[in-house]
Design an enzyme around this catalytic site. Structure first.
Site, PDB file in Angstrom:
ATOM      1  CE1 TYR A 164      -0.425  -8.671  -3.257  1.00 50.31           C
ATOM      2  CE2 TYR A 164       1.972  -8.639  -3.009  1.00 50.31           C
ATOM      3  CZ  TYR A 164       0.704  -8.647  -2.452  1.00 50.31           C
ATOM      4  OH  TYR A 164       0.569  -8.603  -1.077  1.00 50.31           O
ATOM      5  NE  ARG A 208      12.550  -8.039   5.845  1.00 53.27           N
ATOM      6  CZ  ARG A 208      12.049  -6.809   6.006  1.00 53.27           C
ATOM      7  NH1 ARG A 208      12.850  -5.770   6.090  1.00 53.27           N
ATOM      8  NH2 ARG A 208      10.747  -6.637   6.058  1.00 53.27           N
ATOM      9  NE  ARG A 221       1.383 -13.201   5.438  1.00 54.08           N
ATOM     10  CZ  ARG A 221       1.834 -12.128   6.087  1.00 54.08           C
ATOM     11  NH1 ARG A 221       1.333 -10.944   5.826  1.00 54.08           N
ATOM     12  NH2 ARG A 221       2.800 -12.244   6.975  1.00 54.08           N
ATOM     13  CG  PHE A 281      10.182  10.605   3.740  1.00 48.46           C
ATOM     14  CD1 PHE A 281       9.683  10.072   4.916  1.00 48.46           C
ATOM     15  CD2 PHE A 281       9.495  10.365   2.562  1.00 48.46           C
ATOM     16  CE1 PHE A 281       8.521   9.306   4.919  1.00 48.46           C
ATOM     17  CE2 PHE A 281       8.326   9.603   2.547  1.00 48.46           C
ATOM     18  CZ  PHE A 281       7.842   9.074   3.740  1.00 48.46           C
TER      19      PHE A 281
END
Length: 403
Positions: A164, A208, A221, A281
């Site tokens: 997933y 988290r 969920r 980044f």
């Protein structure tokens, strides 16, 4: 008073504030690009900051890539959409991005606006170079198919969990590696390392966000794998109840230990980057992830409310991350903080310590560690030093706004 007790964070916070203001002033005039960059700031302020460092073409591609996947994720996350409607949308989403007229109303707040005006994202997408378009389309197709698979399938095993996370985040790593390569600045990274970059971020987010996800209306969920949580409670939602606090923390530590397995791959990926802007980044979110990992570990508050890095520490990470030495230092220090919180009576203590030790060895072997003193709690500094720092910041602010 929080920031006043940490003078080392004041100047980075000022810089962050100035950078955020500069971004708002640099929004392009064209309607579709203005919408894209404004929406990016609304759905992810931190991402909007780090993306600005990229060159114009790559920045536009990454911005649209993020918004396309954010829109796809909004469809997946909306638990009010029946599976019979949701699955075909997810599977066909890669085609919709070529249609300037397509939109689908779902989600809430800024995400609803993104979906209602998705035609503007499509318009911007169609102005990207062909190499960028092909990379975005391919990843969107694979991700949509993977999300559709898990609409009708629960995350039962750790293998399911990895699969997933691969679909929703590992593929983002694939896509970004392809965009960097298409831009001509980087070698094409291996799929394995790219996957780990995504999985580390995604697993920390899943950890988290436990309470937000389990309390989702109209339907929870659930992304924590049954193979892990069933060792501690009968139902995933049981972790949030105070009477289960001890077992909940043990389960949390099990999840964090699982996430730490990707850290060394992330360090290897970042060490190979050549372009400084691309490096920052990639590096800043990864340091934020290991920092969040350190905060969440052995912390029952994950099951009580929002747990995240304080803004001042985030500002320091953004300001101080410029070289691989900075990354090694941050991973070493945050791993040490995790190590200091390990309870020998925790069922996974030995495995957690083994993974933390491996991360620290990798960082130490670079022979480039610095001393940052990242901490998750109170400051070491006295009030006189705080006053001196605040005076210096006031002078800097005066110079900035005088220009």
């Amino acid at each position: 008073m929080g920031v006043l007790s940490r003078p080392e964070e004041v100047l980075p916070l000022v810089k962050l504030r100035v950078a955020a203001g500069r971004i708002k002033r640099q929004i392009p005039p064209e309607e579709h690009w203005a919408f894209a960059y404004t929406m990016l700031q609304r759905v992810s302020r931190s991402f909007a900051l780090v993306i600005q460092q990229l060159g114009p073409d790559l920045r536009n591609a990454v911005c649209i890539f993020y918004l396309v996947l954010r829109a796809l994720d909004t469809v997946e996350d909306d638990t009010s959409i029946p599976a019979a409607v949701k699955v075909p949308i997810l599977k066909e989403f890669h085609r919709h991005i070529y249609n300037r007229d397509w939109h689908y109303s779902c989600g809430t707040k800024d995400y609803k606006l993104l979906m209602d005006k998705f035609r503007l994202v499509s318009t911007a997408f169609l102005e990207l170079g062909q190499g960028y378009q092909e990379a975005i389309e391919e990843i969107t197709r694979l991700m949509g198919a993977g999300m559709a698979k898990f609409i009708c399938k629960e995350v039962e095993t750790v293998d399911d969990y990895n699969e997933y996370c691969h679909y929703v985040a590992g593929l983002v790593g694939y896509g970004l590696s392809r965009l960097f390569h298409a831009g001509g600045t980087e070698d094409l990274a291996s799929d394995s390392l790219s996957n780990s970059m995504g999985l580390f971020l995604q697993k920390i987010n899943i950890i988290r966000d436990y309470l937000e996800d389990i309390n989702e209306i109209p339907k929870s969920r659930m992304f924590w794998p049954r193979e892990i949580w069933s060792k501690y409670v009968n139902k995933l939602e049981d972790l949030k109840y105070e009477e289960n606090s001890e077992k909940a923390v043990q389960c949390l530590n099990d999840m964090v230990t699982n996430a730490l397995s990707h850290a060394e791959d992330c360090l290897q990926y970042m060490s190979a980057l050549k372009d400084h802007a691309i490096f920052r980044f990639c590096a800043i979110p990864q340091i934020m992830a290991i920092g969040t990992c350190a905060i969440c570990y052995n912390n029952v508050n994950v099951f009580r409310g929002v747990v995240k890095m304080r803004r001042g520490l985030t500002a320091r990470v953004i300001d101080e991350t410029n070289t691989m030495s900075d990354v090694y230092t941050a991973f070493y220090e945050f791993s040490s903080l995790i190590e200091s919180k390990i309870d020998n009576n925790d069922p996974n203590a030995s495995l957690t310590r083994k993974r933390v030790d491996a991360i620290k060895r990798t960082c130490k072997s670079s022979c480039s560690l610095k001393r940052r003193g990242y901490d998750l709690e109170k400051s070491k500094y006295n009030s006189m030093l705080i006053m001196v720092v605040l005076l210096l910041v006031a002078i800097v602010l005066g110079m900035i706004y005088a220009k």
